[in-house]
Write an enzyme that holds these catalytic residues in place. Sequence first.
Site, PDB file in Angstrom:
ATOM      1  N   ASP A 183       0.853  -1.193   0.000  1.00 18.86           N
ATOM      2  CA  ASP A 183       0.000   0.000   0.000  1.00 18.86           C
ATOM      3  C   ASP A 183       0.888   1.242   0.000  1.00 18.86           C
ATOM      4  OD1 ASP A 183      -1.957   2.011   0.576  1.00 18.86           O
ATOM      5  OD2 ASP A 183      -3.237   0.458   1.422  1.00 18.86           O
ATOM      6  N   SER A 197      -7.289   3.662  -1.298  1.00 18.81           N
ATOM      7  CA  SER A 197      -6.973   2.231  -1.264  1.00 18.81           C
ATOM      8  C   SER A 197      -8.192   1.357  -1.516  1.00 18.81           C
ATOM      9  CB  SER A 197      -6.353   1.870   0.088  1.00 18.81           C
ATOM     10  OG  SER A 197      -5.127   2.541   0.218  1.00 18.81           O
ATOM     11  N   THR A 253      -7.966  -2.363   1.913  1.00 14.15           N
ATOM     12  CA  THR A 253      -7.330  -3.253   0.939  1.00 14.15           C
ATOM     13  C   THR A 253      -7.826  -4.692   1.059  1.00 14.15           C
ATOM     14  OG1 THR A 253      -5.417  -1.777   1.025  1.00 14.15           O
ATOM     15  CG2 THR A 253      -5.106  -3.900  -0.084  1.00 14.15           C
ATOM     16  N   GLU A 279      -0.863  -8.130   2.071  1.00 13.02           N
ATOM     17  CA  GLU A 279      -0.669  -6.677   1.988  1.00 13.02           C
ATOM     18  C   GLU A 279       0.376  -6.161   2.969  1.00 13.02           C
ATOM     19  OE1 GLU A 279      -3.670  -4.097   3.584  1.00 13.02           O
ATOM     20  OE2 GLU A 279      -2.967  -2.387   2.410  1.00 13.02           O
ATOM     21  N   ASP A 309       2.123   2.862   3.335  1.00 11.44           N
ATOM     22  CA  ASP A 309       1.201   3.983   3.121  1.00 11.44           C
ATOM     23  C   ASP A 309       1.106   4.878   4.357  1.00 11.44           C
ATOM     24  OD1 ASP A 309      -1.161   5.259   1.673  1.00 11.44           O
ATOM     25  OD2 ASP A 309      -2.188   4.469   3.445  1.00 11.44           O
ATOM     26  N   HIS A 316       1.974   8.767   4.640  1.00  6.58           N
ATOM     27  CA  HIS A 316       0.986   9.795   5.023  1.00  6.58           C
ATOM     28  C   HIS A 316       1.561  10.679   6.125  1.00  6.58           C
ATOM     29  CE1 HIS A 316      -2.785   8.934   2.938  1.00  6.58           C
ATOM     30  NE2 HIS A 316      -2.593   7.633   3.121  1.00  6.58           N
ATOM     31  N   ASP A 342      -1.284  -0.214  -4.770  1.00  8.23           N
ATOM     32  CA  ASP A 342      -2.561   0.406  -5.142  1.00  8.23           C
ATOM     33  C   ASP A 342      -2.367   1.838  -5.634  1.00  8.23           C
ATOM     34  OD1 ASP A 342      -1.769   1.140  -2.590  1.00  8.23           O
ATOM     35  OD2 ASP A 342      -3.717   0.802  -1.656  1.00  8.23           O
ATOM     36  N   HIS A 343      -1.306   2.498  -5.122  1.00  8.45           N
ATOM     37  CA  HIS A 343      -0.981   3.885  -5.492  1.00  8.45           C
ATOM     38  C   HIS A 343       0.304   4.255  -4.792  1.00  8.45           C
ATOM     39  CE1 HIS A 343      -2.174   4.765  -1.418  1.00  8.45           C
ATOM     40  NE2 HIS A 343      -3.317   4.118  -1.639  1.00  8.45           N
TER      41      HIS A 343
END
Length: 367
Positions: free
Chosen positions: A41, A82, A135, A255, A260, A264, A302-303
Amino acid sequence: MKQIALLLSIFIFSFHNGRRLEPPAGKAEHYPKNIILMIGDGMGLAQVTAGFYANGEKLNLEQFPATGLIKTHASKNLITDSAAGATAFACGCKTYNGAIGLTAGKKPCPTILEQAEAFGLSTGLVTSSSITHATPASFIAHVSDRQYMEEIATWFLQTDIDLFIGGGMKYFTNRKTDQRNLYAELQEKGYLVSDFSGYTLDKGIPDSGKPFAWFSSLEEPASVADGRDYLPLAARLAPEFLSKRSDKGFFLMIEGAQIDWACHANKADNAVLEMLDFDRAIGEALEFAKKDGNTLVIVTADHETGGMALLRGENKQSLNIKFNTDYHTASLVPVFAYGPGAELFNGLYDNTDIYVKIRSLFRLPAM
Ligand code: MG
Ligand code: ZN
């Protein structure tokens, strides 16, 4: 109602299309029996690069013979979250941000996990977030908003998933929206369920013949910096376990959730720790695939998160990491594949194609 419609569609699908389609001519050279989809993620190329240089210039990711890039946009937004990102992998459709296993028109879309299950494969979900987080949720639930964690938890009772490992036990045991105890319901359904206090994964998964659910924590699992260490171990145990649950093969999603979160928070050191933890999990999955010979491992994201940039440092080992945002970005993200069918993952394509490729490699018909 949506749940009934979905179950009905899966039933009709299994009934009418019980026979696997012949593989499309000239696609893959060999077809895998098992597929492990690994999602980092927020893992863009900068996160991979940072992990690489922070780890003495080596990553398990270098062992993958096939590489690609995917476009990650959501149905309306350039920048995905996500939920939409994972729903694209799980169902093959672009949807709105926040959607869990629903199309842009809010219709439930059958997930690859549900389809694999309907065809008698064993299935599993492993994550370093709560198991109800966007996710993993997108592979098993059909819910209009990712925030409805308790509603997402109920979906674990509606699918015959063989294994799940993650945090978030409170959404099963301490529910505000109803009085159900989903932990007890899982046990009644025949699961071997354990929480973090009763059982640790380093004893392995007991050979009880039952499906297995393990909660690593009541809420969100800790970061690697704060002592979380179960993801690589779970990545070693889950494929072994699932391969014994069905002779038709398995689908497993693993995952690395907290790359992620670190991005953040713009915490570069934590992002690197989470990246390397995920890479160790990748190493475990690869190890299984190498021994097995019939397993395809796909690693993607996912990004990207944070708009991470690697700037000039003092030397090769000292990374100077900067962030451009505390949210996700629209950059293309990488795909790595190893095993039978890996060649299909070369090139540049849409995140929804990950689903299409997995489905065609499993030789499952379109739903
Ligand atoms: Mg996630
Ligand atoms: Zn995020």
